[in-house]
Design an enzyme around this catalytic site. Structure first.
Site, mmCIF file in Angstrom:
data_model
loop_
_atom_site.group_PDB
_atom_site.id
_atom_site.type_symbol
_atom_site.label_atom_id
_atom_site.label_comp_id
_atom_site.label_asym_id
_atom_site.label_seq_id
_atom_site.Cartn_x
_atom_site.Cartn_y
_atom_site.Cartn_z
ATOM 1 N N THR A 182 0.920 -1.362 0.096
ATOM 2 C CA THR A 182 0.168 -0.021 -0.176
ATOM 3 C C THR A 182 0.888 1.331 -0.096
ATOM 4 O O THR A 182 0.291 2.273 0.086
ATOM 5 C CB THR A 182 -0.912 -0.029 1.362
ATOM 6 O OG1 THR A 182 -0.165 -0.213 2.373
ATOM 7 C CG2 THR A 182 -2.047 -1.190 1.204
ATOM 8 N N TRP A 183 2.049 1.052 -0.075
ATOM 9 C CA TRP A 183 2.899 2.301 -0.090
ATOM 10 C C TRP A 183 2.754 3.349 -1.195
ATOM 11 O O TRP A 183 2.224 2.889 -2.446
ATOM 12 C CB TRP A 183 4.434 1.853 -0.105
ATOM 13 C CG TRP A 183 5.356 3.067 -0.176
ATOM 14 C CD1 TRP A 183 5.312 4.221 0.630
ATOM 15 C CD2 TRP A 183 6.659 3.091 -0.892
ATOM 16 N NE1 TRP A 183 6.411 4.937 0.434
ATOM 17 C CE2 TRP A 183 7.450 4.240 -0.199
ATOM 18 C CE3 TRP A 183 7.369 2.107 -1.566
ATOM 19 C CZ2 TRP A 183 8.624 4.572 -0.729
ATOM 20 C CZ3 TRP A 183 8.708 2.779 -2.184
ATOM 21 C CH2 TRP A 183 9.239 3.907 -1.586
ATOM 22 N N ASP A 195 -0.151 -5.245 3.545
ATOM 23 C CA ASP A 195 0.987 -4.596 4.014
ATOM 24 C C ASP A 195 0.811 -3.112 4.227
ATOM 25 O O ASP A 195 0.459 -2.692 3.098
ATOM 26 C CB ASP A 195 2.154 -4.860 3.497
ATOM 27 C CG ASP A 195 3.403 -4.335 4.025
ATOM 28 O OD1 ASP A 195 3.899 -4.815 5.149
ATOM 29 O OD2 ASP A 195 3.769 -3.349 3.469
ATOM 30 N N TYR A 238 3.306 5.454 5.638
ATOM 31 C CA TYR A 238 2.615 5.773 4.295
ATOM 32 C C TYR A 238 1.633 6.896 4.216
ATOM 33 O O TYR A 238 0.470 6.607 4.956
ATOM 34 C CB TYR A 238 2.062 4.290 4.131
ATOM 35 C CG TYR A 238 3.059 3.091 3.794
ATOM 36 C CD1 TYR A 238 4.399 3.344 3.766
ATOM 37 C CD2 TYR A 238 2.750 1.875 3.639
ATOM 38 C CE1 TYR A 238 5.400 2.464 3.664
ATOM 39 C CE2 TYR A 238 3.669 0.733 3.427
ATOM 40 C CZ TYR A 238 5.039 1.102 3.479
ATOM 41 O OH TYR A 238 5.765 0.113 3.220
ATOM 42 N N GLN A 243 10.904 -8.331 6.278
ATOM 43 C CA GLN A 243 10.462 -7.782 5.005
ATOM 44 C C GLN A 243 11.444 -7.144 4.291
ATOM 45 O O GLN A 243 12.145 -6.204 4.791
ATOM 46 C CB GLN A 243 9.303 -6.829 5.418
ATOM 47 C CG GLN A 243 8.571 -6.794 4.120
ATOM 48 C CD GLN A 243 7.321 -5.481 4.454
ATOM 49 O OE1 GLN A 243 7.409 -4.335 4.126
ATOM 50 N NE2 GLN A 243 6.423 -6.041 5.040
HETATM 51 P P1 NAP Z 1 6.085 -2.469 -6.569
HETATM 52 O O1 NAP Z 1 4.774 -3.578 -5.911
HETATM 53 O O2 NAP Z 1 7.247 -3.069 -6.812
HETATM 54 O O3 NAP Z 1 5.396 -1.641 -7.745
HETATM 55 C C1 NAP Z 1 4.378 -1.083 -7.606
HETATM 56 C C2 NAP Z 1 3.906 -0.446 -9.004
HETATM 57 O O4 NAP Z 1 3.745 -1.479 -9.935
HETATM 58 C C3 NAP Z 1 2.782 0.517 -8.925
HETATM 59 O O5 NAP Z 1 3.152 1.455 -9.810
HETATM 60 C C4 NAP Z 1 1.815 -0.275 -9.601
HETATM 61 O O6 NAP Z 1 1.003 0.587 -10.602
HETATM 62 C C5 NAP Z 1 2.515 -1.202 -10.594
HETATM 63 N N1 NAP Z 1 1.846 -2.610 -11.060
HETATM 64 C C6 NAP Z 1 1.434 -3.548 -10.074
HETATM 65 N N2 NAP Z 1 0.698 -4.470 -10.730
HETATM 66 C C7 NAP Z 1 0.996 -4.028 -12.067
HETATM 67 C C8 NAP Z 1 0.655 -4.949 -13.239
HETATM 68 N N3 NAP Z 1 -0.004 -6.114 -13.055
HETATM 69 N N4 NAP Z 1 0.932 -4.219 -14.403
HETATM 70 C C9 NAP Z 1 1.640 -3.007 -14.509
HETATM 71 N N5 NAP Z 1 1.889 -2.550 -13.465
HETATM 72 C C10 NAP Z 1 1.505 -2.973 -12.199
HETATM 73 O O7 NAP Z 1 6.228 -1.221 -5.407
HETATM 74 P P2 NAP Z 1 6.149 -1.100 -3.840
HETATM 75 O O8 NAP Z 1 5.112 -0.260 -3.699
HETATM 76 O O9 NAP Z 1 7.573 -0.258 -3.785
HETATM 77 O O10 NAP Z 1 6.242 -2.448 -3.078
HETATM 78 C C11 NAP Z 1 5.257 -3.281 -2.773
HETATM 79 C C12 NAP Z 1 5.054 -2.878 -1.424
HETATM 80 O O11 NAP Z 1 5.940 -3.388 -0.653
HETATM 81 C C13 NAP Z 1 4.608 -1.435 -1.036
HETATM 82 O O12 NAP Z 1 3.325 -0.969 -1.287
HETATM 83 C C14 NAP Z 1 4.883 -1.593 0.684
HETATM 84 O O13 NAP Z 1 3.513 -2.163 1.037
HETATM 85 C C15 NAP Z 1 5.879 -2.581 0.685
HETATM 86 N N6 NAP Z 1 7.129 -1.978 0.891
HETATM 87 C C16 NAP Z 1 7.886 -2.000 1.990
HETATM 88 C C17 NAP Z 1 9.242 -1.174 2.286
HETATM 89 C C18 NAP Z 1 9.696 -1.479 3.730
HETATM 90 O O14 NAP Z 1 10.733 -0.875 3.689
HETATM 91 N N7 NAP Z 1 9.451 -2.453 4.478
HETATM 92 C C19 NAP Z 1 9.705 -0.555 1.369
HETATM 93 C C20 NAP Z 1 9.200 -0.478 0.042
HETATM 94 C C21 NAP Z 1 7.927 -1.012 -0.080
HETATM 95 P P3 NAP Z 1 -0.597 0.795 -10.110
HETATM 96 O O15 NAP Z 1 -0.536 1.328 -8.587
HETATM 97 O O16 NAP Z 1 -1.013 1.888 -11.127
HETATM 98 O O17 NAP Z 1 -1.381 -0.406 -10.127
#
Ligand code: NAP
Length: 297
Positions: free
Chosen positions: A45-46, A72, A77, A187
């Site tokens: 959900t970031w 998550d 966030y 994580q």
């Molecule tokens: P990610 O999941 O690697 O990528 C998200 C991006 O991918 C968004 O722009 C999304 O677009 C796009 N996307 C998703 N599914 C798609 C599909 N089927 N086709 C095309 N594009 C697609 O990035 P993230 O948000 O960095 O990582 C995921 C989660 O991990 C976070 O949201 C958070 O909850 C967690 N996180 C944790 C930490 C930590 O320090 N613990 C750090 C970073 C992230 P749309 O939004 O337009 O669908």
């Protein structure tokens, strides 16, 4: 045409039709040593506060329908805004969800952790988290954060606790303090172009009974371009398997037991594509091909 032939074809058509009606099977895995079964593919959900709220809520709910019930979030966030948005998405659905939130390192003193957790619970409109994480190692000794986690667990405000962005040494130290089987997860960043955790951390987590939750599984939106060598490999496999390249990438990251992924998506279409990783099977050749296209290190 012989009647047998008609029957056989009719049977096959019926089987295909009912397979379409059946909900996708989402694979679950034990979340750490002796932990509950949790879907291998979850939802992040970031930065969701930047998305259209109605679409984001609809996408999250569609994900829950498809079995992506590992959700998550973090107090960081949108400075709490995302937890509030999530509370709307979870209305009437809380019991089906494995809900994870995180305390910021600067808040992770004993009193600060308790306060942050209570604030997250209030924003999320729930009385408990399924897992509560320290977002990354920070200024407060982990022992203090741990004491707060233990108290929150005794009070029923969190079911389990874990860490995030801990390297193997940090994790060993945390497990030594908490005791075996207590740290549910670590994580950490994990995607096709960042496979560093495969070098040693995944094996350490497995040995310690700690679940590995891979975040930013699409490189935080920097997905391999369609015309790159890796992008072409992903697309070729996706075409053969009838799924999107995003599902192929997720399934590749789930090769090792005890690993999970939490892709973030704010459209129902993206969520549906990602959910297809739940019952996707890659052949040994597919894995070899991706391994060669995205070499570790
Ligand atoms: P990610 O999941 O690697 O990528 C998200 C991006 O991918 C968004 O722009 C999304 O677009 C796009 N996307 C998703 N599914 C798609 C599909 N089927 N086709 C095309 N594009 C697609 O990035 P993230 O948000 O960095 O990582 C995921 C989660 O991990 C976070 O949201 C958070 O909850 C967690 N996180 C944790 C930490 C930590 O320090 N613990 C750090 C970073 C992230 P749309 O939004 O337009 O669908």
């Amino acid at each position: 045409m012989a009647p047998g032939r008609v029957n056989r074809d009719g049977g096959r058509a019926l089987a295909t039709f009912s397979a379409l009606l059946e909900p996708k099977r989402m694979e679950s895995r034990a979340f750490g040593a002796g932990g509950p079964p949790v879907p291998a593919v979850g939802q992040g959900t970031w930065k969701m506060e930047r998305d259209d709220p109605a679409e984001a809520i609809a996408a999250l709910r569609q994900g829950l329908e498809l079995g992506l019930t590992h959700v998550d979030t973090a107090e960081m966030y949108g400075m709490g805004e995302v937890e509030e948005l999530l509370s709307r998405a979870l209305e009437g659905r809380r019991d089906r969800v494995f809900l994870v939130s995180k305390v910021l390192p600067q808040n992770a003193s004993f009193a600060g952790t308790v306060k942050s957790c209570e604030s997250s619970l209030r924003r999320l409109g729930t009385d408990r988290l399924d897992c509560y994480l320290l977002h990354w190692p920070g200024p407060h000794p982990f022992g203090e954060t741990l004491r707060a986690f233990q108290q929150l667990q005794q009070e029923g405000k969190i079911r389990s606790y874990g860490v995030s962005n801990f390297d193997a040494d940090d994790l060993e130290a945390a497990v030594a303090l908490a005791g075996p089987g207590k740290i549910a997860c670590n994580q950490v960043p994990y995607h096709l172009r960042d496979r560093d955790i495969e070098e040693a951390l995944v094996a350490r987590c497995q040995a310690l009974g700690v679940a590995v939750v891979g975040y930013s599984p699409f490189g935080a939106g920097e997905f391999p371009a369609a015309n790159s060598a890796g992008g072409k490999a992903l697309r070729a496999i996706a075409r053969e398997r009838g799924v999107s390249p995003y599902a192929v990438a997720l399934r590749f990251l789930l090769r090792e037991p005890g690993t999970f992924v939490i892709p973030k998506a704010s459209s129902a279409r993206h969520v549906e594509e990602n959910a297809a990783a739940g019952d996707l099977q890659l052949s040994a050749e597919d894995v070899q091909r991706l391994d060669a296209a995205f070499p570790p290190g």
